[in-house]
Design a protein around this motif. Structure first.
Motif, PDB file in Angstrom:
ATOM      1  N   ALA A  54       0.837  -1.204   0.000  1.00  0.00           N
ATOM      2  CA  ALA A  54       0.000   0.000   0.000  1.00  0.00           C
ATOM      3  C   ALA A  54       0.870   1.251   0.000  1.00  0.00           C
ATOM      4  CB  ALA A  54      -0.930  -0.024   1.209  1.00  0.00           C
ATOM      5  N   ASP A  55       2.006   1.190   0.658  1.00  0.00           N
ATOM      6  CA  ASP A  55       2.897   2.346   0.725  1.00  0.00           C
ATOM      7  C   ASP A  55       3.479   2.671  -0.651  1.00  0.00           C
ATOM      8  OD1 ASP A  55       4.413   4.339   2.296  1.00  0.00           O
ATOM      9  OD2 ASP A  55       6.151   3.131   1.719  1.00  0.00           O
ATOM     10  N   ARG A  67       0.763   4.154  -2.885  1.00  0.00           N
ATOM     11  CA  ARG A  67       0.446   5.527  -2.487  1.00  0.00           C
ATOM     12  C   ARG A  67       1.516   6.495  -2.991  1.00  0.00           C
ATOM     13  NH1 ARG A  67       0.446   4.718   2.506  1.00  0.00           N
ATOM     14  NH2 ARG A  67      -1.719   4.015   2.583  1.00  0.00           N
ATOM     15  N   ARG A  86      -0.081   7.459  -6.285  1.00  0.00           N
ATOM     16  CA  ARG A  86      -0.934   8.412  -5.569  1.00  0.00           C
ATOM     17  C   ARG A  86      -2.353   7.876  -5.404  1.00  0.00           C
ATOM     18  NH1 ARG A  86       2.578  11.238  -8.776  1.00  0.00           N
ATOM     19  NH2 ARG A  86       3.924  12.718  -7.686  1.00  0.00           N
ATOM     20  N   ASP A 138      -4.729   5.233  -2.743  1.00  0.00           N
ATOM     21  CA  ASP A 138      -4.853   4.362  -1.576  1.00  0.00           C
ATOM     22  C   ASP A 138      -5.316   2.993  -2.046  1.00  0.00           C
ATOM     23  OD1 ASP A 138      -4.100   6.137   0.482  1.00  0.00           O
ATOM     24  OD2 ASP A 138      -6.065   7.098   0.390  1.00  0.00           O
ATOM     25  N   GLU A 196      -5.896  -1.415  -0.910  1.00  0.00           N
ATOM     26  CA  GLU A 196      -5.956  -2.510   0.062  1.00  0.00           C
ATOM     27  C   GLU A 196      -5.324  -3.737  -0.587  1.00  0.00           C
ATOM     28  OE1 GLU A 196      -9.732  -4.873   1.038  1.00  0.00           O
ATOM     29  OE2 GLU A 196      -9.615  -3.401   2.662  1.00  0.00           O
ATOM     30  N   SER A 238      -9.101   4.818  -3.535  1.00  0.00           N
ATOM     31  CA  SER A 238      -9.373   6.213  -3.870  1.00  0.00           C
ATOM     32  C   SER A 238      -8.044   6.941  -4.068  1.00  0.00           C
ATOM     33  CB  SER A 238     -10.160   6.884  -2.729  1.00  0.00           C
ATOM     34  OG  SER A 238      -9.408   6.859  -1.528  1.00  0.00           O
ATOM     35  N   ALA A 249      -5.061   9.134  -3.237  1.00  0.00           N
ATOM     36  CA  ALA A 249      -4.428   9.446  -1.960  1.00  0.00           C
ATOM     37  C   ALA A 249      -4.411  10.948  -1.717  1.00  0.00           C
ATOM     38  CB  ALA A 249      -3.012   8.889  -1.923  1.00  0.00           C
TER      39      ALA A 249
END
Length: 259
Positions: free
Chosen positions: A228-229, A232, A236, A238, A240, A256, A258
């Motif tokens: 996830a990092d 992001r 850019r 988010d 799961e 969505s 980030a």
């Protein structure tokens, strides 16, 4: 098998790839991912010697790629672009036959051994029944398989694919990726490809190289890279991440933008 060491690529005095390094081992499937305009395709073209790079080295089996002739390179590796075009009247078997020319002398005709390899490539790509059809009459997935068959007839050790699922619907994307996995598994062929779809990269790759703004962000297994990092920071978004049995490879669900 080959090592990319500190490669930089420049267009019109501007760096598009900067000090890029990674290693591909024999028999691996390696995917290059990253946002649009990040330099993925440019990197692939340079590594396959389709375009020049101005700094760094690419060593193939211990030999600097720049020291090899074009014909020597063509016997060892093959590069397929995003969209390939053949003359409208060219048949599938004629297209696949072009894969044998790196192994022939100038004006030398194909012999029985060459045609056996061509027929084998058609069989491996499940196109034997289509050999006399024109390439222009094929569906998107069939056409992509025909170009892969041409690459197989070349008998390369490494196959480079630039976004092989682009322009294909979902079923044909799956068909092409399953063929790539089959060639890797059954023939030990090394595959390096650019992919946009993160879940396809996670499912079909042994290792993944992440590119952003012409620089390497990270390189590793799907489980190491698909976090996830990373999504992001690079995309850019988010996300799961689930791990799907039995292989426990990551499945990415984008949530969505980030903030």
């Amino acid at each position: 098998m080959f090592a990319v060491d500190s490669v930089s690529i420049r267009y019109e005095q501007k760096n598009v790839i900067t000090n890029f390094s990674f290693v591909v081992n024999q028999g691996e499937i390696v995917s290059i991912i990253g946002p649009n305009g990040s330099g993925k395709s440019t990197l692939l073209k340079a590594v396959s010697r389709s375009i020049p790079y101005y700094e760094g080295t690419v060593n193939f089996e211990g030999t600097n790629l720049k020291s090899l002739s074009s014909k020597q390179v063509a016997r060892k590796m093959c590069m397929l672009s995003q969209k390939n075009q053949a003359p409208t009247d060219m048949t599938v078997i004629d297209l696949v036959s072009y894969g044998r020319y790196p192994h022939k002398k100038w004006f030398e005709k194909l012999n029985n051994d060459d045609m056996e390899i061509v027929l084998w490539a058609l069989e491996k790509t499940h196109l034997t029944a289509y050999k006399d059809r024109t390439v222009s009459s094929l569906s998107g997935g069939e056409s992509q398989r025909a170009w892969i068959a041409m690459a197989l007839a070349q008998r390369p050790k490494v196959l480079f694919l630039d976004e092989p699922t682009t322009y294909l619907d979902i079923s044909h994307q799956h068909e092409v990726l399953e063929l790539i996995r089959e060639l890797n598994r059954d023939m030990g062929m090394t595959i390096v490809m650019v992919l946009h779809d993160l879940n396809q990269a996670a499912s079909y790759s042994d290792n993944i190289v992440v590119v952003q703004d012409g620089k390497k962000v990270m390189c590793g297994t799907p489980n190491e890279v698909m976090t996830a990092d990373m999504i992001r920071k690079v995309y850019r978004m988010d996300a799961e991440i689930q791990f799907i049995p039995p292989e426990m490879k990551p499945r990415i669900h984008l949530l969505s933008t980030a903030r």
